[in-house]
Each structure stands twice: as C-alpha cells, then as structure tokens.
Scaffold this motif. Structure first.
Motif, PDB file in Angstrom:
ATOM      1  N   PHE A  32       3.269  28.853  11.583  1.00 17.70           N
ATOM      2  CA  PHE A  32       3.815  28.654  12.926  1.00 17.70           C
ATOM      3  C   PHE A  32       5.269  28.201  12.856  1.00 17.70           C
ATOM      4  N   LEU A  33       5.558  27.214  11.985  1.00 19.12           N
ATOM      5  CA  LEU A  33       6.933  26.711  11.887  1.00 19.12           C
ATOM      6  C   LEU A  33       7.892  27.776  11.372  1.00 19.12           C
ATOM      7  N   VAL A  34       7.461  28.566  10.398  1.00 24.64           N
ATOM      8  CA  VAL A  34       8.322  29.626   9.871  1.00 24.64           C
ATOM      9  C   VAL A  34       8.610  30.664  10.955  1.00 24.64           C
ATOM     10  N   VAL A  35       7.580  31.077  11.683  1.00 23.17           N
ATOM     11  CA  VAL A  35       7.777  32.051  12.763  1.00 23.17           C
ATOM     12  C   VAL A  35       8.678  31.470  13.842  1.00 23.17           C
ATOM     13  N   TRP A  36       8.478  30.207  14.191  1.00 18.96           N
ATOM     14  CA  TRP A  36       9.299  29.576  15.216  1.00 18.96           C
ATOM     15  C   TRP A  36      10.755  29.506  14.767  1.00 18.96           C
ATOM     16  N   LEU A  37      10.979  29.163  13.499  1.00 17.22           N
ATOM     17  CA  LEU A  37      12.351  29.080  12.997  1.00 17.22           C
ATOM     18  C   LEU A  37      13.021  30.448  12.943  1.00 17.22           C
ATOM     19  N   VAL A  38      12.257  31.494  12.613  1.00 16.07           N
ATOM     20  CA  VAL A  38      12.810  32.854  12.600  1.00 16.07           C
ATOM     21  C   VAL A  38      13.161  33.287  14.019  1.00 16.07           C
ATOM     22  N   CYS A  39      12.336  32.935  14.976  1.00 18.97           N
ATOM     23  CA  CYS A  39      12.575  33.322  16.377  1.00 18.97           C
ATOM     24  C   CYS A  39      13.642  32.469  17.052  1.00 18.97           C
ATOM     25  N   TYR A  45      19.218  19.678  17.522  1.00 20.99           N
ATOM     26  CA  TYR A  45      18.362  18.531  17.827  1.00 20.99           C
ATOM     27  C   TYR A  45      17.573  18.747  19.117  1.00 20.99           C
ATOM     28  N   ALA A  46      18.223  19.270  20.133  1.00 24.07           N
ATOM     29  CA  ALA A  46      17.554  19.502  21.418  1.00 24.07           C
ATOM     30  C   ALA A  46      16.403  20.502  21.265  1.00 24.07           C
ATOM     31  N   GLY A  47      16.583  21.495  20.409  1.00 25.04           N
ATOM     32  CA  GLY A  47      15.518  22.458  20.164  1.00 25.04           C
ATOM     33  C   GLY A  47      14.318  21.826  19.495  1.00 25.04           C
ATOM     34  N   TRP A  48      14.574  20.945  18.510  1.00 29.87           N
ATOM     35  CA  TRP A  48      13.463  20.245  17.842  1.00 29.87           C
ATOM     36  C   TRP A  48      12.739  19.324  18.807  1.00 29.87           C
ATOM     37  N   GLY A  54       5.950  18.836  23.479  1.00 32.93           N
ATOM     38  CA  GLY A  54       4.727  19.342  24.096  1.00 32.93           C
ATOM     39  C   GLY A  54       3.473  18.719  23.483  1.00 32.93           C
ATOM     40  N   MET A  55       2.491  18.488  24.307  1.00 32.38           N
ATOM     41  CA  MET A  55       1.252  17.843  23.837  1.00 32.38           C
ATOM     42  C   MET A  55       0.544  18.690  22.782  1.00 32.38           C
ATOM     43  N   GLY A  56       0.529  20.004  22.946  1.00 35.58           N
ATOM     44  CA  GLY A  56      -0.128  20.874  21.971  1.00 35.58           C
ATOM     45  C   GLY A  56       0.513  20.765  20.599  1.00 35.58           C
ATOM     46  N   MET A  57       1.847  20.713  20.570  1.00 41.48           N
ATOM     47  CA  MET A  57       2.544  20.605  19.287  1.00 41.48           C
ATOM     48  C   MET A  57       2.317  19.235  18.661  1.00 41.48           C
ATOM     49  N   LYS A  58       2.256  18.208  19.471  1.00 46.46           N
ATOM     50  CA  LYS A  58       1.984  16.869  18.936  1.00 46.46           C
ATOM     51  C   LYS A  58       0.601  16.823  18.293  1.00 46.46           C
ATOM     52  N   VAL A  59      -0.382  17.391  18.965  1.00 43.31           N
ATOM     53  CA  VAL A  59      -1.744  17.399  18.430  1.00 43.31           C
ATOM     54  C   VAL A  59      -1.805  18.259  17.167  1.00 43.31           C
ATOM     55  N   PHE A  60      -1.167  19.422  17.202  1.00 45.40           N
ATOM     56  CA  PHE A  60      -1.162  20.323  16.048  1.00 45.40           C
ATOM     57  C   PHE A  60      -0.486  19.661  14.845  1.00 45.40           C
ATOM     58  N   THR A  61       0.631  18.983  15.089  1.00 46.92           N
ATOM     59  CA  THR A  61       1.346  18.300  14.011  1.00 46.92           C
ATOM     60  C   THR A  61       0.524  17.151  13.453  1.00 46.92           C
ATOM     61  N   LEU A  62      -0.110  16.378  14.328  1.00 49.09           N
ATOM     62  CA  LEU A  62      -0.940  15.271  13.860  1.00 49.09           C
ATOM     63  C   LEU A  62      -2.158  15.790  13.092  1.00 49.09           C
ATOM     64  N   LEU A  63      -2.701  16.907  13.521  1.00 52.68           N
ATOM     65  CA  LEU A  63      -3.811  17.530  12.799  1.00 52.68           C
ATOM     66  C   LEU A  63      -3.350  18.014  11.419  1.00 52.68           C
ATOM     67  N   ALA A  64      -2.159  18.598  11.358  1.00 53.80           N
ATOM     68  CA  ALA A  64      -1.617  19.040  10.070  1.00 53.80           C
ATOM     69  C   ALA A  64      -1.339  17.844   9.160  1.00 53.80           C
ATOM     70  N   PHE A 110       3.369   7.369  15.399  1.00 61.87           N
ATOM     71  CA  PHE A 110       4.392   6.711  16.205  1.00 61.87           C
ATOM     72  C   PHE A 110       5.641   7.576  16.358  1.00 61.87           C
ATOM     73  N   VAL A 111       5.994   8.318  15.321  1.00 65.76           N
ATOM     74  CA  VAL A 111       7.151   9.208  15.423  1.00 65.76           C
ATOM     75  C   VAL A 111       6.852  10.334  16.405  1.00 65.76           C
ATOM     76  N   LEU A 112       5.668  10.934  16.304  1.00 66.23           N
ATOM     77  CA  LEU A 112       5.331  12.037  17.205  1.00 66.23           C
ATOM     78  C   LEU A 112       5.267  11.607  18.651  1.00 66.23           C
ATOM     79  N   TRP A 113       4.641  10.491  18.912  1.00 67.88           N
ATOM     80  CA  TRP A 113       4.509  10.072  20.298  1.00 67.88           C
ATOM     81  C   TRP A 113       5.751   9.365  20.806  1.00 67.88           C
ATOM     82  N   GLY A 114       6.747   9.185  19.929  1.00 65.99           N
ATOM     83  CA  GLY A 114       8.014   8.640  20.366  1.00 65.99           C
ATOM     84  C   GLY A 114       8.955   9.702  20.894  1.00 65.99           C
TER      85      GLY A 114
END
Length: 115
Positions: A32-39, A45-48, A54-64, A110-114
């Motif tokens: 997902f990250l590779v595809v997102w970076l290619v696209c 910083y604003a893009g990151w 988004g809540m989905g990305m926070k959950v996905f990142t925490l799951l990873a 804490f970083v993700l939810w910050g």
C-alpha cells in the motif's frame, strides 16, 4: 507433544499462524505504501499528515506495527530458546525485550493518534 514452560501454552502451530498472519499484514502495508508513494510523487509533510490522519490508515498502521512486534517477538523468542541455555538469563532478556516492544507499541499509538 512437548510443552516448554516459556511458551505460556502456545504451540508451534499457533506461532506459525501468527507469523504468517503478521507477515501478510506487513506485506499489505508495504505494498500500500509503495503504491501510494508511486501515485503521489514529491510528497511533503502535508501529504503525510493527510495520509495518516484518516481513521482507516491509523488502524491499518497500528495493525502493521502490532504485526511487526508479534513477528519480532516470536523470532527473538526462538533465537533465545535456541542459543541462551541459562533460563534465568533468558528470562531477563525476554523481560527486557517485552518491555521494549511494549514501549514501541505505545509510542506508535501515541504518535498515530497525535496526527
């Protein structure tokens, strides 16, 4: 079947499934990250921030992150049980590793939810 006291009732099958599941989650996250970076070339910083807000990305990142820590714990546990024969030393090292993994997980939380 031999049960080792330091496995806390887990079996080899349980570890096998956890390793494969965590590897799938980490692979999906990496793809997902590779595809997102290619696209999104030239991301700033604003893009990151917009990606991780988004809540989905926070959950996905925490799951990873959880998958990475599970994967790491099982690997470290296997190495320690193979190479550190003194059970007291192995217990101390495992305690330190578990403490470090918990700190990593809470830092990620804490970083993700910050964002």
């Amino acid at each position: 079947m031999v049960k080792v006291a330091s496995t806390f009732g887990r079996s080899g099958t349980h570890d096998f499934i956890l390793l494969r599941a965590s590897a799938l989650v980490m692979a999906a996250f990496a793809v997902f990250l590779v595809v997102w970076l290619v696209c999104n070339p030239g991301v700033d910083y604003a893009g990151w921030v917009s990606l991780f807000s988004g809540m989905g990305m926070k959950v996905f990142t925490l799951l990873a992150l959880t998958g990475l820590l599970i994967h790491g714990w099982i690997g470290i546990w296997q190495v320690l049980t193979d190479y550190v024969k003194c059970s007291k030393l192995r217990g101390v090292i495992q305690y330190i590793v578990v403490l470090a993994l918990a700190v990593y997980w809470f830092t990620g939380l804490f970083v993700l939810w910050g964002v």
